[in-house]
Design an enzyme around this catalytic site. Structure first.
Site, PDB file in Angstrom:
ATOM      1  N   HIS A 262     -14.381 -23.423  16.481  1.00  0.00           N
ATOM      2  CA  HIS A 262     -14.351 -24.304  15.781  1.00  0.00           C
ATOM      3  C   HIS A 262     -15.502 -24.097  14.879  1.00  0.00           C
ATOM      4  O   HIS A 262     -15.791 -22.609  14.243  1.00  0.00           O
ATOM      5  CB  HIS A 262     -13.163 -25.251  15.578  1.00  0.00           C
ATOM      6  CG  HIS A 262     -13.565 -26.222  14.192  1.00  0.00           C
ATOM      7  ND1 HIS A 262     -13.099 -25.391  12.590  1.00  0.00           N
ATOM      8  CD2 HIS A 262     -12.700 -27.643  13.821  1.00  0.00           C
ATOM      9  CE1 HIS A 262     -13.219 -26.281  11.839  1.00  0.00           C
ATOM     10  NE2 HIS A 262     -12.842 -28.037  12.922  1.00  0.00           N
ATOM     11  N   HIS A 301      -6.959 -16.890  12.720  1.00  0.00           N
ATOM     12  CA  HIS A 301      -7.615 -17.657  12.237  1.00  0.00           C
ATOM     13  C   HIS A 301      -5.416 -18.695  12.788  1.00  0.00           C
ATOM     14  O   HIS A 301      -4.475 -17.576  12.782  1.00  0.00           O
ATOM     15  CB  HIS A 301      -7.212 -18.004  10.678  1.00  0.00           C
ATOM     16  CG  HIS A 301      -8.173 -18.891   9.744  1.00  0.00           C
ATOM     17  ND1 HIS A 301      -7.006 -20.332   9.659  1.00  0.00           N
ATOM     18  CD2 HIS A 301      -9.303 -19.476  10.102  1.00  0.00           C
ATOM     19  CE1 HIS A 301      -7.834 -21.081   9.264  1.00  0.00           C
ATOM     20  NE2 HIS A 301      -8.663 -20.951   9.266  1.00  0.00           N
ATOM     21  N   ASP A 357     -15.988 -17.335   9.697  1.00  0.00           N
ATOM     22  CA  ASP A 357     -17.794 -17.193  10.145  1.00  0.00           C
ATOM     23  C   ASP A 357     -18.399 -16.284  10.480  1.00  0.00           C
ATOM     24  O   ASP A 357     -19.015 -15.577  11.231  1.00  0.00           O
ATOM     25  CB  ASP A 357     -17.081 -18.164  12.206  1.00  0.00           C
ATOM     26  CG  ASP A 357     -16.966 -19.840  11.636  1.00  0.00           C
ATOM     27  OD1 ASP A 357     -17.750 -20.369  11.233  1.00  0.00           O
ATOM     28  OD2 ASP A 357     -16.195 -19.950  11.822  1.00  0.00           O
TER      29      ASP A 357
HETATM   30  N1  ACO Z   1      -9.784 -11.809  19.726  1.00  0.00           N
HETATM   31  C1  ACO Z   1      -9.027 -11.195  20.085  1.00  0.00           C
HETATM   32  N2  ACO Z   1      -7.201 -12.295  20.542  1.00  0.00           N
HETATM   33  C2  ACO Z   1      -7.337 -12.944  19.624  1.00  0.00           C
HETATM   34  C3  ACO Z   1      -8.252 -13.204  18.236  1.00  0.00           C
HETATM   35  C4  ACO Z   1      -9.123 -12.549  18.467  1.00  0.00           C
HETATM   36  N3  ACO Z   1     -10.310 -13.843  17.947  1.00  0.00           N
HETATM   37  N4  ACO Z   1      -7.646 -14.233  18.014  1.00  0.00           N
HETATM   38  C5  ACO Z   1      -6.466 -14.630  18.538  1.00  0.00           C
HETATM   39  N5  ACO Z   1      -6.055 -13.409  19.545  1.00  0.00           N
HETATM   40  C6  ACO Z   1      -4.809 -13.148  20.107  1.00  0.00           C
HETATM   41  C7  ACO Z   1      -4.246 -13.803  20.766  1.00  0.00           C
HETATM   42  O1  ACO Z   1      -5.185 -13.631  22.324  1.00  0.00           O
HETATM   43  C8  ACO Z   1      -2.581 -14.092  21.470  1.00  0.00           C
HETATM   44  O2  ACO Z   1      -2.438 -12.755  21.708  1.00  0.00           O
HETATM   45  P1  ACO Z   1      -0.913 -12.529  22.835  1.00  0.00           P
HETATM   46  O3  ACO Z   1      -0.024 -12.992  21.932  1.00  0.00           O
HETATM   47  O4  ACO Z   1      -0.838 -11.662  23.045  1.00  0.00           O
HETATM   48  O5  ACO Z   1      -1.080 -13.604  23.619  1.00  0.00           O
HETATM   49  C9  ACO Z   1      -3.180 -13.852  19.650  1.00  0.00           C
HETATM   50  O6  ACO Z   1      -3.777 -13.896  19.186  1.00  0.00           O
HETATM   51  C10 ACO Z   1      -2.107 -15.123  19.323  1.00  0.00           C
HETATM   52  O7  ACO Z   1      -3.179 -16.081  19.220  1.00  0.00           O
HETATM   53  P2  ACO Z   1      -4.333 -17.799  19.728  1.00  0.00           P
HETATM   54  O8  ACO Z   1      -4.730 -18.211  20.699  1.00  0.00           O
HETATM   55  O9  ACO Z   1      -2.123 -18.211  19.785  1.00  0.00           O
HETATM   56  O10 ACO Z   1      -3.941 -17.828  18.047  1.00  0.00           O
HETATM   57  P3  ACO Z   1      -4.215 -19.240  18.073  1.00  0.00           P
HETATM   58  O11 ACO Z   1      -3.705 -19.747  16.138  1.00  0.00           O
HETATM   59  O12 ACO Z   1      -3.711 -20.631  18.370  1.00  0.00           O
HETATM   60  O13 ACO Z   1      -5.748 -19.388  17.881  1.00  0.00           O
HETATM   61  C11 ACO Z   1      -8.483 -19.191  16.765  1.00  0.00           C
HETATM   62  C12 ACO Z   1      -6.800 -19.284  16.147  1.00  0.00           C
HETATM   63  C13 ACO Z   1      -8.296 -20.422  17.424  1.00  0.00           C
HETATM   64  C14 ACO Z   1      -8.752 -18.933  15.273  1.00  0.00           C
HETATM   65  C15 ACO Z   1      -8.249 -17.798  17.300  1.00  0.00           C
HETATM   66  O14 ACO Z   1      -8.219 -16.600  16.232  1.00  0.00           O
HETATM   67  C16 ACO Z   1     -10.025 -17.504  17.648  1.00  0.00           C
HETATM   68  O15 ACO Z   1     -10.385 -18.292  18.934  1.00  0.00           O
HETATM   69  N6  ACO Z   1     -10.638 -17.005  17.554  1.00  0.00           N
HETATM   70  C17 ACO Z   1     -11.988 -16.634  17.310  1.00  0.00           C
HETATM   71  C18 ACO Z   1     -12.736 -17.574  16.941  1.00  0.00           C
HETATM   72  C19 ACO Z   1     -13.293 -17.760  15.717  1.00  0.00           C
HETATM   73  O16 ACO Z   1     -13.443 -16.494  15.430  1.00  0.00           O
HETATM   74  N7  ACO Z   1     -12.913 -19.184  15.249  1.00  0.00           N
HETATM   75  C20 ACO Z   1     -13.385 -19.708  14.034  1.00  0.00           C
HETATM   76  C21 ACO Z   1     -11.906 -20.100  12.797  1.00  0.00           C
HETATM   77  S1  ACO Z   1     -12.155 -20.434  11.645  1.00  0.00           S
HETATM   78  C22 ACO Z   1     -12.948 -22.215  11.401  1.00  0.00           C
HETATM   79  O17 ACO Z   1     -13.069 -22.792  12.914  1.00  0.00           O
HETATM   80  C23 ACO Z   1     -13.675 -22.236  10.561  1.00  0.00           C
END
Ligand code: ACO
Length: 421
Positions: A262, A301, A357
């Protein structure tokens, strides 16, 4: 076509029709048809926990509006105090209202000296400032015990003013403590972002931030001010729903924000870019992300399935800052990462785009903030949003948060004495 859904219980053949209202269906009808059957929704990804009039987000079209006003217009024309007023009270203030509001949040910036010294001195000298901020906000509740009277609107307003006013003071104090620098008192002669920058960086009264840097700080605070029912806002609401005082509820928001998925993501982005180290390593880094070795921080996201509208504004603000103080050397790596990821089927098929971010950390770093302050900056910006949701929730007199679980543990079993295990 009927704007409704029908649920049928195949065990009994009974069914129920539920109207679709405002893009949602009332879970009470589900409960009535299916008592004791819980809607299994990990991460609350499909559950609207409330109605809210604070921010509208459309992840499909990349829209973010505060109380109806597009984020792009607010970032261009507004100030952070004005946006805070808009979020909390629902309307852009008139000149008189704005003057009064700015006066209040300018004259409630001090924190009790005893409190600051004793609370922060209890920490190790290199404590993470986010830990200090979270503890500091929670500790404020002991200074304002009257804040527990949450159903008195005047009292709520007083605590809201204090929190919006004091967050930068607590944040800057946390930074100066972790650097062993003497604390600087807030100077009422300056606007909100300038006052904060001076509390952070002034040494001997000589620090005068460039106008472009103040503008970037203003834009970043505005862009972070609210984002619907995100993790930290939900944490604030969960704690606030038990009728805890607002300091305790906002401390919960800070605690939730601390995590790298987050508010900690911008810090993680800089660490990632530093680790990649050079433009030439980008392709192999992307390959390792695709193998699942790590995530591409600042990408993806829960809500946005295209470019985060805040990332567009921040990318531009980054260039404005770099024009004044020189380019952040990590920018080229970030730009290439974005270019490679947006052309790669792994990211395209999962609809992973840069989020708020991805570029914000580069600006913070160029402004002189150490990486461990990034989440603290996010917390200052998000405070009006947390308060707007908390205030809205109290006005709605909503129920205490109490989700259910689908139990998958052991059947009943008898206690086994230690000697028999
Ligand atoms: N890098 C690589 N793969 C990713 C990423 C990423 N940043 N984000 C999602 N994925 C992939 C997952 O591995 C998953 O793949 P799969 O279907 O093969 O298993 C798919 O995309 C869906 O991902 P989820 O984790 O189910 O998505 P969720 O909605 O739960 O998570 C989150 C969202 C936490 C933001 C995620 O995209 C992430 O971890 N991003 C990196 C951290 C980040 O930048 N956070 C800031 C968010 S904005 C904020 O809080 C202000």
């Amino acid at each position: 076509m009927a704007e409704s859904i029908t649920i049928t219980d195949n065990r009994t053949g009974s069914s129920i029709e539920i109207p679709i209202v405002g893009g949602g269906v009332d879970a009470a009808a589900w409960r009535k048809l299916l008592p004791g059957i819980w809607f299994h929704d990990p991460g609350l990804a499909t559950t609207a926990v409330t109605t809210s009039a604070v921010a509208e987000i459309n992840g499909e079209t990349g829209i973010l509006r505060y109380r109806g006003y597009p984020i792009e217009q607010l970032a261009e024309h507004s100030t952070f105090p004005e946006v805070a007023h808009l979020l909390i009270y629902g309307e852009l203030p008139t000149q008189n209202q704005l003057d009064e509001w700015v006066d209040l949040i300018t004259h409630h910036t001090f924190i009790h000296e005893n409190f600051r010294k004793r609370i922060y001195d209890a920490f190790h000298y290199d404590a993470h400032p986010m830990g200090l901020l979270t503890s500091g906000v929670a500790g404020l509740s002991t200074f304002y015990p009257e804040a527990k009277d949450i159903f008195d609107p005047d009292n709520r307003r007083e605590q809201i003013v204090r929190l919006v006013a004091k967050m930068p003071t607590l944040a800057a104090a946390a930074y100066r403590f972790s650097r062993g620098l003497p604390f600087i008192f807030p100077d009422n002669a300056h606007d909100y972002p300038t006052r904060f920058l001076k509390m952070m960086f002034d040494v001997g009264g000589e620090y005068e931030p460039d106008e472009a840097l103040v503008r970037a700080m203003r834009v970043l605070f505005i862009l972070h001010a609210d984002h619907g029912q995100n993790c930290s806002t939900t944490a604030t609401r969960v704690v606030g729903s038990s009728h805890a005082d607002p300091y305790t509820a906002i401390a919960a928001g800070c605690a939730a924000l601390y995590g790298p998925l987050h508010g900690g993501a911008n810090e993680a982005v800089i660490n990632m870019l530093t680790e990649i180290g050079s433009y030439d390593e980008v392709d192999s880094f992307i390959a390792s992300v695709k193998r699942g070795a790590h995530r591409l921080m600042g990408f993806g996201h829960r809500v946005y399935k295209q470019y985060d509208p805040r990332a567009v504004i921040i990318k531009k603000a980054a260039h404005d800052v770099f024009a004044v103080i020189g380019k952040n050397p990590l920018l080229d790596i970030a730009l290439k990462l974005e270019e490679v990821a947006l052309a790669d089927d792994y990211f395209v098929s999962r609809r992973l785009y840069p989020n708020v971010d991805f570029y914000s950390g580069l600006i913070y770093q160029s402004l002189g903030f150490p990486t461990n302050m990034f989440t603290v900056l996010f917390a200052i910006g998000r405070t009006p949003g947390w308060l707007a949701h908390w205030n809205e929730m109290i006005e709605q007199n909503s129920r205490i948060y109490r989700p259910r679980q689908v139990y998958v543990g052991s059947e009943r079993r008898d206690y086994v004495p230690m000697a028999d295990r």
